[in-house]
Design a protein around this motif. Structure first.
Motif, PDB file in Angstrom:
ATOM      1  N   PHE A  52      -4.642  -8.137  18.381  1.00 31.36           N
ATOM      2  CA  PHE A  52      -4.886  -7.404  17.152  1.00 31.36           C
ATOM      3  C   PHE A  52      -3.968  -7.495  16.276  1.00 31.36           C
ATOM      4  O   PHE A  52      -4.027  -7.092  14.977  1.00 31.36           O
ATOM      5  CB  PHE A  52      -4.684  -5.789  17.810  1.00 31.36           C
ATOM      6  N   GLY A  53      -2.645  -8.298  16.195  1.00 35.11           N
ATOM      7  CA  GLY A  53      -1.750  -8.395  15.306  1.00 35.11           C
ATOM      8  C   GLY A  53      -2.107  -9.165  14.310  1.00 35.11           C
ATOM      9  O   GLY A  53      -2.121  -8.673  12.812  1.00 35.11           O
ATOM     10  N   PRO A  54      -2.621 -10.451  14.446  1.00 41.79           N
ATOM     11  CA  PRO A  54      -3.039 -11.284  13.134  1.00 41.79           C
ATOM     12  C   PRO A  54      -4.093 -10.764  12.208  1.00 41.79           C
ATOM     13  O   PRO A  54      -3.857 -10.855  11.272  1.00 41.79           O
ATOM     14  CB  PRO A  54      -3.448 -12.798  13.592  1.00 41.79           C
ATOM     15  N   VAL A  55      -4.811  -9.967  12.881  1.00 40.88           N
ATOM     16  CA  VAL A  55      -6.169  -9.403  12.066  1.00 40.88           C
ATOM     17  C   VAL A  55      -5.949  -8.274  11.397  1.00 40.88           C
ATOM     18  O   VAL A  55      -6.641  -7.864  10.409  1.00 40.88           O
ATOM     19  CB  VAL A  55      -7.244  -9.321  12.926  1.00 40.88           C
ATOM     20  N   ASN A  56      -4.857  -7.539  11.536  1.00 48.35           N
ATOM     21  CA  ASN A  56      -4.735  -6.133  11.008  1.00 48.35           C
ATOM     22  C   ASN A  56      -3.314  -6.182  10.308  1.00 48.35           C
ATOM     23  O   ASN A  56      -3.161  -5.240   9.344  1.00 48.35           O
ATOM     24  CB  ASN A  56      -4.595  -5.195  12.284  1.00 48.35           C
ATOM     25  N   SER A  57      -2.411  -7.117  10.555  1.00 47.37           N
ATOM     26  CA  SER A  57      -1.225  -6.960   9.921  1.00 47.37           C
ATOM     27  C   SER A  57      -1.059  -7.070   8.499  1.00 47.37           C
ATOM     28  O   SER A  57      -0.441  -6.071   7.913  1.00 47.37           O
ATOM     29  CB  SER A  57      -0.162  -8.063  10.468  1.00 47.37           C
ATOM     30  N   SER A  58      -1.873  -7.861   7.821  1.00 45.12           N
ATOM     31  CA  SER A  58      -1.570  -8.044   6.301  1.00 45.12           C
ATOM     32  C   SER A  58      -2.345  -6.993   5.803  1.00 45.12           C
ATOM     33  O   SER A  58      -2.220  -6.381   4.720  1.00 45.12           O
ATOM     34  CB  SER A  58      -2.649  -9.088   6.100  1.00 45.12           C
ATOM     35  N   PHE A  59      -3.472  -6.160   6.474  1.00 46.69           N
ATOM     36  CA  PHE A  59      -3.951  -4.941   5.855  1.00 46.69           C
ATOM     37  C   PHE A  59      -3.019  -3.880   5.928  1.00 46.69           C
ATOM     38  O   PHE A  59      -2.893  -3.152   4.797  1.00 46.69           O
ATOM     39  CB  PHE A  59      -5.213  -4.648   6.602  1.00 46.69           C
ATOM     40  N   LEU A  60      -2.279  -3.878   7.133  1.00 44.04           N
ATOM     41  CA  LEU A  60      -1.097  -2.751   6.974  1.00 44.04           C
ATOM     42  C   LEU A  60      -0.232  -3.079   5.990  1.00 44.04           C
ATOM     43  O   LEU A  60       0.280  -1.962   5.379  1.00 44.04           O
ATOM     44  CB  LEU A  60      -0.584  -2.545   8.419  1.00 44.04           C
ATOM     45  N   LEU A  61       0.260  -4.118   5.812  1.00 43.51           N
ATOM     46  CA  LEU A  61       1.570  -4.317   5.136  1.00 43.51           C
ATOM     47  C   LEU A  61       1.245  -4.294   3.696  1.00 43.51           C
ATOM     48  O   LEU A  61       2.121  -3.855   2.884  1.00 43.51           O
ATOM     49  CB  LEU A  61       1.932  -5.877   5.365  1.00 43.51           C
ATOM     50  N   TYR A 112     -10.607 -10.828   9.321  1.00 44.57           N
ATOM     51  CA  TYR A 112      -9.350 -10.117   9.100  1.00 44.57           C
ATOM     52  C   TYR A 112      -9.780  -8.688   8.355  1.00 44.57           C
ATOM     53  O   TYR A 112     -10.697  -8.711   7.575  1.00 44.57           O
ATOM     54  CB  TYR A 112      -8.592 -10.929   7.773  1.00 44.57           C
ATOM     55  N   VAL A 113      -9.115  -7.727   8.594  1.00 46.65           N
ATOM     56  CA  VAL A 113      -9.462  -6.298   8.286  1.00 46.65           C
ATOM     57  C   VAL A 113      -9.236  -5.965   6.837  1.00 46.65           C
ATOM     58  O   VAL A 113      -8.018  -6.575   6.525  1.00 46.65           O
ATOM     59  CB  VAL A 113      -8.496  -5.438   9.235  1.00 46.65           C
ATOM     60  N   LYS A 114     -10.218  -5.771   6.108  1.00 43.35           N
ATOM     61  CA  LYS A 114     -10.252  -5.344   4.721  1.00 43.35           C
ATOM     62  C   LYS A 114     -10.118  -3.801   4.294  1.00 43.35           C
ATOM     63  O   LYS A 114      -9.694  -3.526   3.122  1.00 43.35           O
ATOM     64  CB  LYS A 114     -10.869  -6.389   4.041  1.00 43.35           C
ATOM     65  N   ASN A 115     -10.634  -2.893   5.044  1.00 46.70           N
ATOM     66  CA  ASN A 115     -10.831  -1.660   4.871  1.00 46.70           C
ATOM     67  C   ASN A 115     -10.672  -0.714   6.268  1.00 46.70           C
ATOM     68  O   ASN A 115     -10.544  -1.329   7.301  1.00 46.70           O
ATOM     69  CB  ASN A 115     -12.116  -1.315   4.478  1.00 46.70           C
ATOM     70  N   LEU A 116     -10.430   0.699   5.710  1.00 48.15           N
ATOM     71  CA  LEU A 116     -10.180   1.566   6.936  1.00 48.15           C
ATOM     72  C   LEU A 116     -11.298   1.572   8.053  1.00 48.15           C
ATOM     73  O   LEU A 116     -10.985   1.627   9.001  1.00 48.15           O
ATOM     74  CB  LEU A 116      -9.926   3.010   6.182  1.00 48.15           C
ATOM     75  N   GLN A 117     -12.535   1.377   7.556  1.00 46.14           N
ATOM     76  CA  GLN A 117     -13.670   1.275   8.660  1.00 46.14           C
ATOM     77  C   GLN A 117     -13.366   0.148   9.686  1.00 46.14           C
ATOM     78  O   GLN A 117     -13.483   0.423  10.655  1.00 46.14           O
ATOM     79  CB  GLN A 117     -14.932   1.275   8.116  1.00 46.14           C
ATOM     80  N   VAL A 132     -12.373   0.247  13.794  1.00 43.52           N
ATOM     81  CA  VAL A 132     -12.909  -0.177  14.746  1.00 43.52           C
ATOM     82  C   VAL A 132     -12.118  -0.960  15.694  1.00 43.52           C
ATOM     83  O   VAL A 132     -12.193  -0.996  17.033  1.00 43.52           O
ATOM     84  CB  VAL A 132     -14.355  -1.211  14.292  1.00 43.52           C
ATOM     85  N   ASN A 133     -11.058  -1.674  14.991  1.00 48.79           N
ATOM     86  CA  ASN A 133      -9.715  -2.326  15.829  1.00 48.79           C
ATOM     87  C   ASN A 133      -9.250  -1.382  16.603  1.00 48.79           C
ATOM     88  O   ASN A 133      -8.759  -1.589  17.939  1.00 48.79           O
ATOM     89  CB  ASN A 133      -9.037  -3.111  14.626  1.00 48.79           C
ATOM     90  N   VAL A 134      -8.716  -0.268  16.456  1.00 48.17           N
ATOM     91  CA  VAL A 134      -8.380   0.802  17.073  1.00 48.17           C
ATOM     92  C   VAL A 134      -8.970   1.167  18.146  1.00 48.17           C
ATOM     93  O   VAL A 134      -8.305   1.273  19.521  1.00 48.17           O
ATOM     94  CB  VAL A 134      -8.099   2.010  16.196  1.00 48.17           C
ATOM     95  N   LEU A 135     -10.503   1.152  18.163  1.00 51.20           N
ATOM     96  CA  LEU A 135     -11.173   1.554  19.269  1.00 51.20           C
ATOM     97  C   LEU A 135     -11.096   0.419  20.043  1.00 51.20           C
ATOM     98  O   LEU A 135     -11.070   0.738  21.607  1.00 51.20           O
ATOM     99  CB  LEU A 135     -12.832   1.887  18.798  1.00 51.20           C
ATOM    100  N   PHE A 136     -11.116  -0.941  19.893  1.00 48.99           N
ATOM    101  CA  PHE A 136     -10.989  -1.918  20.709  1.00 48.99           C
ATOM    102  C   PHE A 136      -9.749  -1.959  21.326  1.00 48.99           C
ATOM    103  O   PHE A 136      -9.572  -2.268  22.777  1.00 48.99           O
ATOM    104  CB  PHE A 136     -10.912  -3.229  19.877  1.00 48.99           C
ATOM    105  N   ALA A 137      -8.552  -1.782  20.761  1.00 55.57           N
ATOM    106  CA  ALA A 137      -7.231  -1.545  21.302  1.00 55.57           C
ATOM    107  C   ALA A 137      -7.256  -0.381  22.357  1.00 55.57           C
ATOM    108  O   ALA A 137      -6.631  -0.607  23.353  1.00 55.57           O
ATOM    109  CB  ALA A 137      -6.163  -1.389  20.248  1.00 55.57           C
TER     110      ALA A 137
END
Length: 573
Positions: A383-392, A529-534, A538-543
């Motif tokens: 989950f790190g590579p796909v979510n990190s840039s969106f959070l940062l 790569y995650v680009k929005n909150l939706q 979904v990634n949070v549910l997967f995690a």
């Protein structure tokens, strides 16, 4: 009312319990201080350029290097001072005997704690002067830059003055006091840093309105140095207050270098000097020399990325990497670093007596920690590579929007699991290895240093991979170090459990790994790569789904730990 004498943990159960609580204290302390620095640094990012972050990261590197070479070997070596004081004092008073021996042990530790200042004073002068002469000419011309260098040097000396108090609290596993004092010091330093920068940005500089960018940059660097000095002075003040409150009334030790009389016990006497009195315990002094040599190469590898980036990258790239180190390794510093340090202290105290019970307990703790690290590493890689840039992107201001930091943070996520796993493996190695084994490890570290420098040069200078190349070099470096300690661990485990491999404890990870890879492929195929909150939700549910699978698979281990904790709590009552 008479103050209660601080208690030295002696049994394996006491050491494990206090170390477990200690890990919690350190995590909470790290969480608090990182939250403070996180908030203030996010505010500072909006005022400062990557160039300023680059030079402050360089100054912090100088401070960290001097402190590391001055004190880390002593911190590791003093943990091996024996605290088994049975029969040392021929006196009818049991309390007097315990207090007398405790005083002797603690004074031995305090004597060693003077060595960091003896090393740090000349080293800080030499390194600071050398770096000042070789630094970029632009920074030399900035207002107050010379004062900033002096304040960084002063902060080093003041922090080393608190080392005797740190060593005593470390030896007694007083995690709560240490965590509290470090939290206060870090918070105070960060507040001073922010107030100065913010005041300048609001044109409240007392000597007149600051208009030139160079003036603001010079004062921003001065603010950083003032924060460091404030941190060191606050830390020393807290430790000194604690000494006067809890130790001085009982006269458990003197802060001065004090000669200690040898015991009449032959069992204890063999661990000390052959003379009738001594300043330093001989076996600990010899161990310190070997550990110091090994830590020199460890530091070159651990901090080698800063050496490389200072040599091969621009100041702007240095600022980007400093930002990556702060945000990318946030989980490492909040969770992994406190666990690693608690493990090292726990093992060093536990294995001062190498009996079978203690050795097996040490292996059991390491196996459980390694399993936890593997699961957490899987979560980070998936989950790190796909979510990190969106959070940062929510945490950095407009001055960083044109940099490559959002792309590079994805690569950095792959580095964190190797960094964390190497931490606990090396903590175990340093706690159980003999002096000769540590010396042998030093030679391998020397070879690893050469490989790391060669890889970094090839990837950065020749292949033009910039910061990504440095991260890949660090991953290769960590793999080599993990393999070396892994071989040592496996041999140690076979000797203890009759040819049973250490890695057999992790042969049942197939289900979780397959599930993790499946989630990773589905996530990448449908979202990328995650680009929005939706997409993030979904990634949070997967995690959460993957975490639930892990907890179901490890339910017996979790239940066993809960039962042990409950039994420990009932005994305390």
């Amino acid at each position: 009312m008479e103050k209660k004498t601080p208690h030295l943990p002696s049994t394996s159960e006491q050491i494990l319990e206090r170390s477990t609580k200690g890990a919690t204290f350190l995590m909470m302390g790290q969480l608090f201080t990182k939250m403070v620095t996180f908030v203030l640094n996010n505010l500072l990012i909006r005022f400062l350029s990557p160039r300023i972050f680059g030079i402050t990261a360089f100054l912090e590197f100088i401070q960290g290097t001097v402190l590391f070479f001055s004190r880390d070997a002593i911190r590791l070596s003093t943990l091996r001072i024996s605290d088994s004081g049975n029969g040392i004092v021929d006196d009818d008073s049991e309390d007097y005997q315990e207090t007398h021996y405790k005083s002797k042990v603690l004074q031995t530790a305090v004597n060693f704690a003077h060595i960091p200042l003896w090393i740090g004073f000349p080293l800080s002068i030499g390194l600071t002067a050398w770096q000042y002469r070789n630094i970029n000419a632009y920074f030399i011309t900035l207002p107050f830059f010379t004062w900033s260098i002096f304040l960084i040097w002063l902060s080093i000396i003041v922090e080393l003055l608190s080392e005797p108090f740190f060593i005593v609290n470390q030896f007694m596993l007083n995690y709560a006091a240490r965590s509290r004092f470090e939290s206060i010091a870090v918070t105070t330093g960060c507040i001073v840093n922010f107030i100065v920068v913010y005041a300048v940005q609001q044109s409240r500089y007392p000597m007149g309105i600051v208009t030139a960018d160079s003036d603001k940059e010079g004062i921003a660097i001065l603010a950083f140095a003032l924060g460091k000095v404030t941190h060191s002075i606050t830390l020393l003040g807290c430790y000194y207050w604690d000494y006067h409150k809890n130790f001085k009334p009982k006269k458990l030790f003197s802060t001065k270098l004090t000669k200690i009389k040898s015991s009449e016990s032959n069992e204890i006497k063999k661990n000390y000097s052959k003379n009738s009195s001594y300043f330093f315990q001989n076996d600990i002094l010899e161990h310190f020399k070997k550990v110091y040599f090994q830590l020199c190469f460890k530091h070159l590898l651990t901090e080698g990325d800063k050496l490389i980036i200072n040599s091969l990258c621009t100041v702007e790239e240095q600022g980007i990497y400093a930002l990556l180190s702060n945000y990318g390794s946030l989980l490492t510093r909040l969770l992994f670093a406190p666990i690693e340090e608690s493990l090292r202290l726990f093992l060093a105290r536990l294995l001062s007596s190498h009996n079978q019970k203690n050795l097996k307990l040490a292996i059991e703790v390491l196996v459980n920690l390694t399993r936890f690290y593997i699961y957490l590493s899987l979560m980070i890689i998936v989950f790190g590579p796909v979510n990190s840039s969106f959070l940062l992107q929510f945490l950095i201001g407009s001055k960083w929007s044109t940099t490559s930091v959002l792309d590079t943070i994805r690569v950095y996520c792959f580095y964190i699991p190797f960094l964390s796993l190497n931490g606990i493996f090396e903590a175990f190695f340093q706690s159980v290895a003999t002096g000769d084994q540590i010396l042998k490890h030093s030679y391998f570290m020397m070879a690893f240093s050469g490989i790391f420098l060669l890889n970094s040069w090839a990837l950065i200078e020749k292949l033009k991979l910039s910061i990504e190349g440095l991260i890949v070099s660090n991953i290769i470096n960590m793999i080599l170090r993990i393999l070396y300690c892994g071989v040592f661990l496996n041999k140690f485990h076979r000797e203890l459990f009759t040819d049973s491999s250490f890695f057999f404890n992790f042969k049942d990870f197939k289900t979780v790994i397959v599930a993790g890879l499946t989630v990773c492929l589905v996530d990448w195929w449908f979202i990328g790569y995650v680009k929005n909150l939706q997409q993030f939700f979904v990634n949070v549910l997967f995690a959460l789904g993957l975490l639930a699978l892990i907890m179901v698979k490890e339910r017996q281990t979790i239940q066993s730990l809960i039962n042990k904790r409950a039994m420990s709590g009932s005994k305390d009552v």
